[in-house]
Design an enzyme around this catalytic site. Sequence first.
Site, short mmCIF file in Angstrom:
data_model
loop_
_atom_site.label_atom_id
_atom_site.label_comp_id
_atom_site.label_asym_id
_atom_site.label_seq_id
_atom_site.Cartn_x
_atom_site.Cartn_y
_atom_site.Cartn_z
N HIS A 49 -9.48 1.19 5.01
CA HIS A 49 -8.21 1.38 5.72
C HIS A 49 -8.44 2.35 6.88
CE1 HIS A 49 -4.11 2.55 6.62
NE2 HIS A 49 -3.72 1.46 5.97
N LYS A 99 0.05 4.26 -0.22
CA LYS A 99 -0.60 5.44 0.40
C LYS A 99 -0.39 6.66 -0.51
CE LYS A 99 -0.05 3.20 4.80
NZ LYS A 99 0.03 3.32 6.26
N GLY A 116 2.83 2.20 10.71
CA GLY A 116 3.82 3.27 10.55
C GLY A 116 4.59 3.61 11.81
N ASN A 166 0.87 -1.18 0.00
CA ASN A 166 0.00 0.00 0.00
C ASN A 166 0.91 1.23 0.00
OD1 ASN A 166 -1.79 2.04 0.58
ND2 ASN A 166 -2.27 1.34 2.66
N GLU A 172 -5.24 -4.85 10.73
CA GLU A 172 -4.16 -3.89 10.95
C GLU A 172 -4.41 -3.11 12.23
OE1 GLU A 172 -2.23 -2.68 6.93
OE2 GLU A 172 -4.02 -1.47 7.20
N SER A 213 3.58 -2.17 10.27
CA SER A 213 5.03 -2.24 10.49
C SER A 213 5.64 -3.58 10.11
CB SER A 213 5.37 -1.86 11.93
OG SER A 213 5.03 -0.51 12.18
N GLU A 229 -6.81 4.73 7.91
CA GLU A 229 -6.56 6.15 7.57
C GLU A 229 -7.77 6.75 6.85
OE1 GLU A 229 -2.79 5.51 5.62
OE2 GLU A 229 -1.92 4.99 7.56
P1 PGA Z 1 3.04 0.23 7.50
O1 PGA Z 1 1.54 0.47 6.94
O2 PGA Z 1 3.52 -1.06 6.93
O3 PGA Z 1 3.81 1.41 7.00
O4 PGA Z 1 2.92 0.17 9.00
C1 PGA Z 1 0.64 -0.60 6.79
C2 PGA Z 1 -0.67 -0.11 6.25
O5 PGA Z 1 -1.17 0.92 6.72
O6 PGA Z 1 -1.27 -0.74 5.35
#
Ligand code: PGA
Length: 251
Positions: A96, A11, A172, A9, A166, A211, A98
């Site tokens: 997601h 983003k 992140g 992803n 997640e 992560s 976010e």
């Molecule tokens: P990350 O993000 O691997 O940077 O923690 C995962 C995600 O939000 O899909």
Amino acid sequence: MRRKLAAGNWKMNGDAAMLGELADLAGAQGAQGDDAPEILICPPHTLLAHAVAVTDGSPVGIGGQDCHPAEKGAHTGDVSAQMIAATGAGAVIVGHSERRADHHEDNDTVRAKVEAAWAAGLTAILCIGESEEERMGDDTLQIIADQLHASAPDGTTGDNTVIAYEPIWAIGTGRVPTMEQIVETHDMLRDELVGRFGMDAMTIRLLYGGSVKPANAAEIFTADNVDGALVGGASLKAADFQPIINALAAS
Ligand code: PGA
């Protein structure tokens, strides 16, 4: 038997230079055996058609990061699942954390987006996960089971949907749940899916996200009900994502 899936992803990251990373990733894939993991990269909408062109003929598939529930209409700035499918993409991430936070998407909206993805012939990658506060309050299992049931439409199958668990606090941050927590959540999600959809739900893939890095991927993939990963930061460079794909292939 569930085919493993390594999904990236990007983003709100991605420019013409990053298409070079994608070309490198596509070019690095060797002959694909029957049990080779599926590979998917979800770049921003602006790069979808380019990404499809760059990966054409390779085992790397392309997906979107969100879609509007409607097929078309007066929704300035939004993109429909049909539009994503028209680029040649085969999947779309929905729900997601976010999106849920930044755009106030609730489970009803997310469920409508999953249905929109199906209607366009896309695989929905449906995301769920608890906040740090919910984790501290010992509410995780209840919260994610509720999210799963409210966001996954009737008609969810292993062909049309992938579930990505997640934990919000792991995204992140460099923090990951313990293996015990990863096993507990994924086993519970499998049980919930089987309880609702019957034994057919054994084909629904469950991804862990938050992560995932080359250094921790192999351990995470030892969990029986972890069928792959949804990877943010470590999917931006082929040199980081490839070891995760390799760890998944070896698991
Ligand atoms: P990350 O993000 O691997 O940077 O923690 C995962 C995600 O939000 O899909």
